[in-house]
Design an enzyme around this catalytic site. Structure first.
Site, PDB file in Angstrom:
ATOM      1  N   GLY A   1     100.579  27.445  32.182  1.00  0.00           N
ATOM      2  CA  GLY A   1     100.073  28.759  31.762  1.00  0.00           C
ATOM      3  C   GLY A   1     100.522  29.863  32.702  1.00  0.00           C
TER       4      GLY A   1
ATOM      5  CD  GLN B   1      93.786  38.530  33.276  1.00  0.00           C
ATOM      6  OE1 GLN B   1      93.564  39.661  32.910  1.00  0.00           O
ATOM      7  NE2 GLN B   1      92.826  37.606  33.348  1.00  0.00           N
TER       8      GLN B   1
ATOM      9  CG  ASP C   1     103.427  22.720  24.113  1.00  0.00           C
ATOM     10  OD1 ASP C   1     102.236  22.361  24.181  1.00  0.00           O
ATOM     11  OD2 ASP C   1     103.831  23.640  23.387  1.00  0.00           O
TER      12      ASP C   1
ATOM     13  CB  SER D   1      92.590  31.819  26.903  1.00  0.00           C
ATOM     14  OG  SER D   1      93.231  33.053  26.653  1.00  0.00           O
TER      15      SER D   1
ATOM     16  CB  THR E   1      85.429  29.253  30.654  1.00  0.00           C
ATOM     17  OG1 THR E   1      84.827  30.423  30.101  1.00  0.00           O
ATOM     18  CG2 THR E   1      85.245  28.117  29.649  1.00  0.00           C
TER      19      THR E   1
ATOM     20  CD  GLU F   1      82.813  32.335  25.822  1.00  0.00           C
ATOM     21  OE1 GLU F   1      82.465  31.704  24.815  1.00  0.00           O
ATOM     22  OE2 GLU F   1      82.592  33.540  25.983  1.00  0.00           O
TER      23      GLU F   1
ATOM     24  CE1 TYR G   1      89.096  29.080  26.037  1.00  0.00           C
ATOM     25  CE2 TYR G   1      86.841  29.775  26.471  1.00  0.00           C
ATOM     26  CZ  TYR G   1      88.140  29.575  26.900  1.00  0.00           C
ATOM     27  OH  TYR G   1      88.478  29.864  28.212  1.00  0.00           O
TER      28      TYR G   1
ATOM     29  CE  LYS H   1      89.652  26.589  28.804  1.00  0.00           C
ATOM     30  NZ  LYS H   1      90.609  26.453  29.901  1.00  0.00           N
TER      31      LYS H   1
HETATM   32  P1  NAP Z   1      96.055  33.688  29.006  1.00  0.00           P
HETATM   33  O1  NAP Z   1      96.504  34.989  29.541  1.00  0.00           O
HETATM   34  O2  NAP Z   1      95.726  33.556  27.563  1.00  0.00           O
HETATM   35  O3  NAP Z   1      97.171  32.614  29.403  1.00  0.00           O
HETATM   36  C1  NAP Z   1      97.219  31.344  28.824  1.00  0.00           C
HETATM   37  C2  NAP Z   1      98.533  30.691  29.186  1.00  0.00           C
HETATM   38  O4  NAP Z   1      98.577  29.381  28.605  1.00  0.00           O
HETATM   39  C3  NAP Z   1      99.781  31.421  28.682  1.00  0.00           C
HETATM   40  O5  NAP Z   1     100.748  31.395  29.695  1.00  0.00           O
HETATM   41  C4  NAP Z   1     100.222  30.571  27.502  1.00  0.00           C
HETATM   42  O6  NAP Z   1     101.619  30.623  27.264  1.00  0.00           O
HETATM   43  C5  NAP Z   1      99.850  29.196  28.019  1.00  0.00           C
HETATM   44  N1  NAP Z   1      99.772  28.186  26.953  1.00  0.00           N
HETATM   45  C6  NAP Z   1      99.057  28.235  25.807  1.00  0.00           C
HETATM   46  N2  NAP Z   1      99.250  27.116  25.101  1.00  0.00           N
HETATM   47  C7  NAP Z   1     100.106  26.338  25.804  1.00  0.00           C
HETATM   48  C8  NAP Z   1     100.696  25.081  25.590  1.00  0.00           C
HETATM   49  N3  NAP Z   1     100.444  24.372  24.506  1.00  0.00           N
HETATM   50  N4  NAP Z   1     101.524  24.584  26.551  1.00  0.00           N
HETATM   51  C9  NAP Z   1     101.816  25.275  27.652  1.00  0.00           C
HETATM   52  N5  NAP Z   1     101.292  26.506  27.909  1.00  0.00           N
HETATM   53  C10 NAP Z   1     100.447  27.020  26.991  1.00  0.00           C
HETATM   54  O7  NAP Z   1      94.744  33.176  29.798  1.00  0.00           O
HETATM   55  P2  NAP Z   1      94.174  33.640  31.213  1.00  0.00           P
HETATM   56  O8  NAP Z   1      93.230  34.752  30.996  1.00  0.00           O
HETATM   57  O9  NAP Z   1      95.283  33.769  32.181  1.00  0.00           O
HETATM   58  O10 NAP Z   1      93.275  32.381  31.582  1.00  0.00           O
HETATM   59  C11 NAP Z   1      93.819  31.267  32.292  1.00  0.00           C
HETATM   60  C12 NAP Z   1      92.932  30.062  32.079  1.00  0.00           C
HETATM   61  O11 NAP Z   1      91.613  30.352  32.541  1.00  0.00           O
HETATM   62  C13 NAP Z   1      92.761  29.639  30.639  1.00  0.00           C
HETATM   63  O12 NAP Z   1      92.629  28.230  30.631  1.00  0.00           O
HETATM   64  C14 NAP Z   1      91.457  30.282  30.196  1.00  0.00           C
HETATM   65  O13 NAP Z   1      90.874  29.547  29.150  1.00  0.00           O
HETATM   66  C15 NAP Z   1      90.666  30.194  31.481  1.00  0.00           C
HETATM   67  N6  NAP Z   1      89.650  31.221  31.704  1.00  0.00           N
HETATM   68  C16 NAP Z   1      89.957  32.541  31.596  1.00  0.00           C
HETATM   69  C17 NAP Z   1      88.996  33.494  31.871  1.00  0.00           C
HETATM   70  C18 NAP Z   1      89.289  34.975  31.795  1.00  0.00           C
HETATM   71  O14 NAP Z   1      88.329  35.762  31.770  1.00  0.00           O
HETATM   72  N7  NAP Z   1      90.548  35.383  31.806  1.00  0.00           N
HETATM   73  C19 NAP Z   1      87.707  33.099  32.278  1.00  0.00           C
HETATM   74  C20 NAP Z   1      87.440  31.737  32.386  1.00  0.00           C
HETATM   75  C21 NAP Z   1      88.417  30.806  32.115  1.00  0.00           C
HETATM   76  P3  NAP Z   1     102.310  31.640  26.235  1.00  0.00           P
HETATM   77  O15 NAP Z   1     102.645  32.825  27.078  1.00  0.00           O
HETATM   78  O16 NAP Z   1     103.479  30.882  25.739  1.00  0.00           O
HETATM   79  O17 NAP Z   1     101.289  31.926  25.181  1.00  0.00           O
HETATM   80  O1  G4F Z   2      87.248  40.037  25.613  1.00  0.00           O
HETATM   81  P1  G4F Z   2      86.663  38.943  24.825  1.00  0.00           P
HETATM   82  O2  G4F Z   2      87.440  38.455  23.653  1.00  0.00           O
HETATM   83  O3  G4F Z   2      86.314  37.773  25.846  1.00  0.00           O
HETATM   84  P2  G4F Z   2      85.337  36.510  25.751  1.00  0.00           P
HETATM   85  O4  G4F Z   2      85.048  36.128  24.369  1.00  0.00           O
HETATM   86  O5  G4F Z   2      84.161  36.801  26.635  1.00  0.00           O
HETATM   87  O6  G4F Z   2      86.242  35.367  26.399  1.00  0.00           O
HETATM   88  C1  G4F Z   2      86.991  35.577  27.593  1.00  0.00           C
HETATM   89  O7  G4F Z   2      86.199  35.251  28.706  1.00  0.00           O
HETATM   90  C2  G4F Z   2      85.829  33.866  28.807  1.00  0.00           C
HETATM   91  C3  G4F Z   2      84.976  33.713  30.076  1.00  0.00           C
HETATM   92  O8  G4F Z   2      83.638  33.971  29.789  1.00  0.00           O
HETATM   93  C4  G4F Z   2      87.084  33.025  28.870  1.00  0.00           C
HETATM   94  F1  G4F Z   2      86.752  31.703  29.002  1.00  0.00           F
HETATM   95  C5  G4F Z   2      87.913  33.234  27.629  1.00  0.00           C
HETATM   96  O9  G4F Z   2      89.131  32.493  27.749  1.00  0.00           O
HETATM   97  C6  G4F Z   2      88.261  34.722  27.524  1.00  0.00           C
HETATM   98  O10 G4F Z   2      89.106  35.045  28.581  1.00  0.00           O
HETATM   99  O11 G4F Z   2      85.227  39.405  24.272  1.00  0.00           O
HETATM  100  C7  G4F Z   2      84.207  39.869  25.140  1.00  0.00           C
HETATM  101  C8  G4F Z   2      83.049  40.379  24.293  1.00  0.00           C
HETATM  102  C9  G4F Z   2      82.607  39.392  23.188  1.00  0.00           C
HETATM  103  O12 G4F Z   2      81.207  39.316  23.172  1.00  0.00           O
HETATM  104  C10 G4F Z   2      83.087  40.021  21.887  1.00  0.00           C
HETATM  105  O13 G4F Z   2      82.283  39.748  20.769  1.00  0.00           O
HETATM  106  O14 G4F Z   2      83.469  41.555  23.592  1.00  0.00           O
HETATM  107  C11 G4F Z   2      83.014  41.493  22.256  1.00  0.00           C
HETATM  108  N1  G4F Z   2      83.877  42.347  21.437  1.00  0.00           N
HETATM  109  C12 G4F Z   2      83.470  43.474  20.795  1.00  0.00           C
HETATM  110  N2  G4F Z   2      84.505  43.995  20.097  1.00  0.00           N
HETATM  111  C13 G4F Z   2      85.182  42.150  21.171  1.00  0.00           C
HETATM  112  C14 G4F Z   2      85.578  43.197  20.335  1.00  0.00           C
HETATM  113  N3  G4F Z   2      86.040  41.180  21.585  1.00  0.00           N
HETATM  114  C15 G4F Z   2      87.332  41.272  21.164  1.00  0.00           C
HETATM  115  N4  G4F Z   2      88.208  40.345  21.588  1.00  0.00           N
HETATM  116  N5  G4F Z   2      87.761  42.278  20.313  1.00  0.00           N
HETATM  117  C16 G4F Z   2      86.926  43.263  19.858  1.00  0.00           C
HETATM  118  O15 G4F Z   2      87.311  44.149  19.112  1.00  0.00           O
END
Ligand code: NAP
Ligand code: G4F
Length: 339
Positions: free
Chosen positions: A8, A12, A62, A88, A129, A131, A153, A157
């Site tokens: 990944g 981000q 992958d 994600s 996460t 979540e 999701y 996880k």
């Molecule tokens: P992201 O921006 O959506 O990045 C996900 C990465 O996974 C991308 O590089 C994507 O590649 C790659 N990927 C998806 N499917 C794949 C596959 N089949 N094989 C290889 N690579 C694959 O997510 P992020 O926000 O950086 O989050 C990183 C991790 O932390 C994720 O596991 C997410 O669930 C977890 N997480 C995120 C948050 C948050 O708030 N950001 C919070 C808690 C946990 P492509 O560029 O090709 O799509």
């Molecule tokens: O930005 P979101 O899509 O993030 P969400 O669902 O909290 O998930 C992210 O954080 C998780 C950690 O808690 C990660 F595990 C996960 O991979 C991801 O990075 O939505 C945040 C909130 C939700 O409650 C959603 O219902 O914003 C609300 N929302 C309101 N309007 C929206 C929108 N979300 C999205 N994506 N788009 C809207 O227009």
């Protein structure tokens, strides 16, 4: 030279983590999916920097394909693996639940199994996460709060979390789960709410769109800054033993608060009127409607409130968040206008 592998890496977190590890003197390998479009814009900071790029290597693989994962881990010989690859997006997971389970649950096992076979001493960071908590009735969620996932999701996880724990306990492997609360940045994918809001504010100011459409405005999240969250992943793998850690800010804001703060950065004061799907936000000065509610963005099951208690990480990892909510919004808005 220490060698790390990031799945990944184009995401981000993966891109910030790669920069962080390269600056620490690591040789960094990243797994990249085959794609006919350009998905590596988050890595431009590395590939355009000679000093960083000389120790950075991309491999096509992958995480749904065991053979490709096996091949990369065997050839790279990392001492640390940061397993960040995922589908994600929570809302998307309701549309593609089976696919999400493959990528977010079974793939976590896949990486662990390959490591067990090749070299069980490799340390693994698993991206868990907040979540997982679902709609917990606790004011703060920490490592002892029960999990209650409410989406495909988070259910996937949950499997990743427990399979990591099982291999840790059964085979003595070093696998740590980072339970990270929402973290954002200019590199956030465009369909996540914070990036969608900041991008829309720019488009509204530039006259490209008249308003933005959002879903649940009352949903509350504990939003931190991705760049400083990835540092905690590295610190977790430098501990003597594997464990589970919450990373959060301990502060909570609603989607509505995020909208107001983003507009405040461009000197627009938002007022709200109406309720439910008929609610809208308008510019106090011009009276123009800038925010509408569209039920399309509602989820079949909403997670309403997340607020993390990171005291264990503060005590053991000596990690604490520095960037405040206001600073985070400012960073994201400034990046939009710089782009
Ligand atoms: P992201 O921006 O959506 O990045 C996900 C990465 O996974 C991308 O590089 C994507 O590649 C790659 N990927 C998806 N499917 C794949 C596959 N089949 N094989 C290889 N690579 C694959 O997510 P992020 O926000 O950086 O989050 C990183 C991790 O932390 C994720 O596991 C997410 O669930 C977890 N997480 C995120 C948050 C948050 O708030 N950001 C919070 C808690 C946990 P492509 O560029 O090709 O799509
Ligand atoms: O930005 P979101 O899509 O993030 P969400 O669902 O909290 O998930 C992210 O954080 C998780 C950690 O808690 C990660 F595990 C996960 O991979 C991801 O990075 O939505 C945040 C909130 C939700 O409650 C959603 O219902 O914003 C609300 N929302 C309101 N309007 C929206 C929108 N979300 C999205 N994506 N788009 C809207 O227009």
């Amino acid at each position: 030279m220490k060698i790390a592998l990031i799945t990944g890496v184009s995401g981000q977190d993966g891109s910030y983590l790669a920069e962080f590890l390269l600056q620490k003197g690591y040789k960094v390998h990243g797994i990249r999916r085959y794609s006919s479009t350009n998905t590596i814009k988050n890595l431009y900071g590395i590939v355009n920097n000679k000093k960083l790029n000389k120790n950075f290597f991309l491999h096509y693989a992958d995480v749904t394909d065991t053979d490709s994962i096996y091949r990369v881990i065997k050839s790279v010989k990392p001492i640390e693996i940061y397993n960040l690859a995922a589908q994600s997006h929570v809302h998307a997971s309701f549309k593609v639940p089976e696919y999400t389970s493959q990528v977010d649950a079974v793939s976590q096992l896949r990486v662990i199994e390959v490591v067990k076979q090749l070299n069980p001493k490799i340390k693994i960071y698993q991206a868990a996460t907040s979540e997982l908590y679902g709609n917990s009735n606790k004011k703060f969620q920490n490592e002892n709060t029960p999990f209650d996932p409410v989406s495909p999701y988070s259910t996937a996880k949950l499997y990743g979390f427990y399979i990591s724990k099982v291999y840790r306990e059964a085979y003595g492997m070093f696998i740590t789960n980072g339970i990270l609360f929402n973290h954002e940045s200019p590199r956030r994918g465009p369909s996540f709410v914070t990036k969608k809001i900041t991008e829309s504010v720019k488009k509204i100011v530039n006259g490209e769109i008249a308003y933005m459409s959002l879903g649940n405005l009352d949903s509350k999240r504990d939003w931190g800054y991705a760049k400083e969250y990835v540092e905690s992943m590295w610190v977790m793998l430098q501990q003597k033993k594997p464990d589970d850690f919450v990373i959060a800010t301990g502060k909570v804001y609603s989607v509505r608060n995020f909208v107001e703060e983003a507009f405040r950065n461009v000197n627009i004061k938002i007022k709200w009127k109406g309720t439910g799907v008929n609610e809208f936000g308008y510019d106090m000065k011009t009276k123009k409607i800038l925010v509408k509610v569209d039920p399309y963005y509602f989820r079949p099951n909403e997670l309403n409130y997340l607020r993390g208690d990171y005291s264990k990480s503060k005590k053991i990892l000596k990690w604490r968040p520095k960037v405040t909510f206001k600073e985070l919004v400012k960073i994201m808005i400034q990046a939009e206008f710089k782009n």
